[in-house]
Design a protein around this motif. Structure first.
Motif, short mmCIF file in Angstrom:
data_model
loop_
_atom_site.label_atom_id
_atom_site.label_comp_id
_atom_site.label_asym_id
_atom_site.label_seq_id
_atom_site.Cartn_x
_atom_site.Cartn_y
_atom_site.Cartn_z
N GLN A 4 0.83 -0.92 0.52
CA GLN A 4 0.02 0.05 0.22
C GLN A 4 1.03 1.40 0.00
O GLN A 4 0.20 2.33 -0.27
N VAL A 37 -8.56 1.60 2.10
CA VAL A 37 -8.90 0.76 0.70
C VAL A 37 -10.37 1.41 -0.30
O VAL A 37 -10.24 1.77 -1.64
N SER A 97 -10.68 3.12 -3.23
CA SER A 97 -11.19 2.97 -4.76
C SER A 97 -12.58 4.26 -5.25
O SER A 97 -12.48 3.76 -6.82
N SER A 120 -5.31 5.01 6.16
CA SER A 120 -4.25 4.34 5.56
C SER A 120 -3.10 4.49 7.02
O SER A 120 -2.80 3.37 7.44
N ILE A 154 -5.25 0.11 -7.79
CA ILE A 154 -5.93 0.07 -6.46
C ILE A 154 -6.04 -1.18 -5.69
O ILE A 154 -6.49 -1.88 -5.00
N GLN A 156 -5.08 -4.00 -3.83
CA GLN A 156 -4.74 -4.70 -2.78
C GLN A 156 -6.07 -5.78 -1.52
O GLN A 156 -5.85 -6.27 -1.09
N TRP A 157 -7.07 -5.39 -2.67
CA TRP A 157 -8.25 -6.16 -1.71
C TRP A 157 -8.22 -7.62 -1.61
O TRP A 157 -8.14 -8.27 -0.82
#
Length: 555
Positions: free
Chosen positions: A90, A162, A166, A181, A241, A244-245
Motif C-alpha cells: 500500500q 482501500v 477505490s 491508511s 488500487i 489491494q483487496w
C-alpha cells in the motif's frame, strides 16, 4: 516443572524475585505442582521468600533444535507477519500512483500539468500523522481487549482506506484515504511485532519478528511490479488500487484464524484459555508441559506487578517512569537512528539519486532496491538469534553512515559521469542493504525490551517517537535536496555526520537480549546491570531454572 528452591543469601530486597515452585516446608523436599498456579499462589510463595521459576526448560535448546521443535508455531507467526506485505504494498503503490496521468487528471495542477506540491505534502503529512495517532492510541485497546481485537480494529481502518481509495474523486477523498491508511499502518506496526514476540519461543523471537520486515519488503517489490504493469498497459489507475483487496482478504482470514496471545490471556487471569492455546500449538512437542509454561508466565507477570507496585510505577503513565523510561528510549532507539542515517534520502528519495546517476527507469530502481532489501532480510533474520541484536544493529548503521557520507563526497564531483554514477548507485544500494536489516531489528527491540505489562504501550510510544523524527526529516530532506540550500547529493554529508553520532549513541545504550526470557530482561534492568554487559551476565532466573532442572534430573 516449577519448583521451589531456597533464596540466595546475597539476594537484595530490591532485586526482581525470580520465582516459582513449591517445597515442603517441613523437610524441604520438592513437591511437583502440575496444576495451573494463580497469581495469588505465586504472590504467597514470593512473600515467604520463595523463588519462582520464570525460565522455560525449552529456552536451553540450541537454535536449530528450537526450529525443528516449533514448526507449527513458526508457521502461525509467519502467517501473522504476512500482514506486513499489505503495508509495504500500500505504501509503495500509493507513493507511485500519484505520478499516473489518470490520477493527476483528478487533482489540482500547476501550469506544467503536475499536481500542486501543497497537496502532495498534505497527503504525506496526514498519512504520517495518522500513523503516529494509530501507534499511540491502539495500545490501550491492545492492553484492555487483547491482541486479536487490536487486529480487527486495524483491519477496519485498512479496509476503510482501500474503500476510499477505490472511490477517489479529488484531493479531499485522497486525503481521507491517507488518514485512514496512516492510522491502519501505524496500528499494524505496533500490534504484529508484539503479537509475534508473545507467541514465539524465546530462541526464535528475532527470526520470527524479522519475518514481518521481510514481508513488508516483498510487498513493496510487488507494488513496483503492479505500477510497472499499470504504466505499460495504460489502464485505469484504480485497477492497481483494486489489487489491494486480494491482500486485504487474505489478511482478514488470517486474523480470524490466529489464536489470542497466551501472554495476554495469562495477564488477564484466563489461565484455562491460555492452556488451550499452548496445548494446540505446542502440545505435540515431546516433553512440553503446558502447566509449567503457563506457570512461568504467571510468575513473570506477577513479579512485574510486585516490582511496579514497589517502585510506584503504575497507571497510564508508568511507561515514562523510572527504568521503564530507559526501556522506552532503548525500544525507540534503533528506529530513530534509522532516520538520522538518512533513510529519507536513499529510500524515500532513492529515485532522485538514481536519476542523477543517469538512470531514467523508475521501475528498475524499484526492482533493484527491492531485491537489495529482500537480500538484507534473508541474511539478517536467521542471524538475529545467533549473532544477536546489538551487532546486527550498530555495525550496519555504522556502514550506512559511511555510505551516505560517501554519497555526499561524490556530490562535489561530476557524478553524471558513468564511473561516478555507478559509484553513486553502489553506495545507495549499500546504504539500503545495511539499514534494512538494522531497521528490522528495531521491531525486535521494541517488542522485547519492555516489561510484559507495558509491552504494547512501550512499543506504541517508541515507534511513535521514531515516526515523529521521520515526519521532521520528510519535511526537511526535500528542502535540502531541492530547496534554497541546493545541497543535492551533498545532503549525504549531513546525514553521514548525524548518522555517525546517532550510531555512537546506539553503541552505548543498546543491550544484547537475544534468547533471554522476559523475566531475565526484567531482572537485568531492575538490577541496573550496565547495558553493554547484558550479554553473558548470569541472572538469578537462569540459576533457579538450572537448580530446578538438576533437582528433576536427580543430580
Amino acid at each position: 516443572m516449577a519448583q521451589l528452591s531456597a533464596t540466595p543469601h546475597n539476594q537484595s530486597a530490591q532485586d526482581i524475585v525470580p520465582v516459582h515452585s513449591i517445597t515442603n516446608e517441613k523437610d524441604h523436599e520438592v513437591v511437583h505442582a502440575d496444576h495451573l498456579q494463580t497469581a495469588e499462589e505465586v504472590r504467597r510463595t514470593m512473600s515467604k521468600g520463595g523463588q519462582v521459576q520464570m525460565r522455560s526448560k525449552h529456552d536451553d535448546l540450541g537454535l536449530w533444535a528450537t526450529v525443528k521443535q516449533n514448526k507449527v508455531i513458526a508457521g502461525v507467526a509467519m502467517a501473522a507477519a504476512f500482514s506486513a506485505s499489505l503495508e509495504g504494498y500500500q505504501i509503495n503503490l500509493n507513493g507511485g500512483i500519484i505520478s499516473n496521468k489518470g490520477f493527476i487528471a483528478l487533482m489540482p495542477r500547476d501550469a506544467k500539468g503536475a499536481i500542486l506540491g501543497k497537496y502532495v505534502s498534505a497527503w504525506g503529512g496526514i498519512q504520517s500523522t495518522g500513523q503516529t495517532l494509530g501507534q499511540i492510541f491502539l495500545q490501550y485497546a491492545t492492553d484492555a481487549l487483547g491482541r486479536k481485537v487490536a487486529m480487527y480494529i486495524l483491519f477496519a481502518f485498512l479496509v476503510a482506506s482501500v474503500i476510499v481509495e477505490s472511490t477517489v474523486k479529488g484531493w479531499q477523498t485522497w486525503l481521507v484515504a491517507k488518514l485512514f491508511s496512516g492510522i491502519g499502518v501505524g496500528m499494524l506496526q505496533t500490534t504484529l511485532p508484539v503479537y509475534i514476540a508473545e507467541i514465539a519461543p524465546n530462541n526464535l523471537r528475532g527470526f520470527l519478528i524479522n519475518a514481518y520486515t521481510f514481508w513488508f519488503c516483498l510487498g513493496q517489490l510487488l507494488a513496483g511490479v503492479a505500477l510497472n504493469e499499470l504504466n505499460a498497459r495504460k489502464v485505469n489507475f484504480k485497477d492497481a488500487i483494486y489489487t489491494q483487496w486480494g491482500m486485504i482478504g487474505i489478511m482478514g482470514i488470517i486474523f480470524v484464524l490466529l489464536p489470542e496471545s497466551p501472554w495476554w490471556l495469562v495477564g488477564k487471569g484466563k489461565l484455562d484459555k491460555a492452556s488451550r492455546v499452548l496445548e494446540r500449538y505446542y502440545g505435540r512437542i515431546e516433553g512440553y508441559n503446558v502447566a509449567d509454561e503457563v506457570n512461568v508466565m504467571v510468575a513473570t507477570i506477577e513479579a512485574e506487578r510486585v516490582t511496579a507496585a514497589r517502585n510506584n510505577q503504575e497507571g497510564p503513565w508508568a511507561v515514562f517512569q523510572g527504568r521503564n523510561l530507559l526501556r522506552l528510549l532503548i525500544a525507540a532507539a534503533p528506529k530513530i537512528i534509522q532516520q538520522f542515517v538518512g533513510l529519507s534520502v536513499f529510500n524515500s528519495y532513492s529515485t532522485y539519486f538514481f536519476q542523477l546517476a543517469g538512470n531514467k527507469n523508475p521501475f528498475l530502481v524499484t526492482v533493484i532496491l527491492g531485491c537489495v532489501q529482500l537480500l538484507a532480510m534473508l541474511i539478517t533474520a536467521p542471524l538475529s538469534d545467533s549473532i544477536g541484536r546489538r551487532p546486527l544493529t550498530v555495525y550496519p548503521y555504522g556502514i550506512t553512515s559511511l555510505s551516505v557520507l560517501a554519497l555526499g563526497i561524490i556530490g562535489f564531483f561530476d557524478y553524471s559521469s558513468k564511473s561516478l554514477g555507478s559509484l553513486l548507485i553502489f553506495f545507495a544500494c549499500l546504504a539500503t542493504f545495511t539499514t534494512t536489516g538494522a531497521s528490522a531489528i528495531g521491531y525486535v527491540y521494541a517488542s522485547e525490551i519492555p516489561t510484559y505489562r507495558l509491552r504494547a504501550r512501550t512499543s506504541g510510544w517508541g515507534l511513535a517517537l521514531s515516526n515523529m523524527v521521520a515526519i521532521l526529516f520528510s519535511f526537511c530532506t526535500p528542502l535540502m535536496l531541492n530547496g534554497d540550500a541546493k545541497w543535492g547529493v551533498k545532503t549525504g554529508l549531513f546525514f553521514g555526520v548525524a548518522g555517525s553520532i546517532a550510531t555512537v549513541v546506539g553503541w552505548f545504550i543498546l543491550p544484547e537480549v537475544a534468547r533471554r526470557s522476559p523475566a531475565e530482561i526484567d531482572e537485568l534492568f531492575e538490577k541496573k546491570v550496565p547495558l553493554r554487559k547484558f550479554k553473558g551476565y548470569k541472572t538469578e532466573v537462569e540459576m533457579v531454572a538450572e537448580e530446578n532442572r538438576a533437582i528433576q534430573e536427580g543430580r
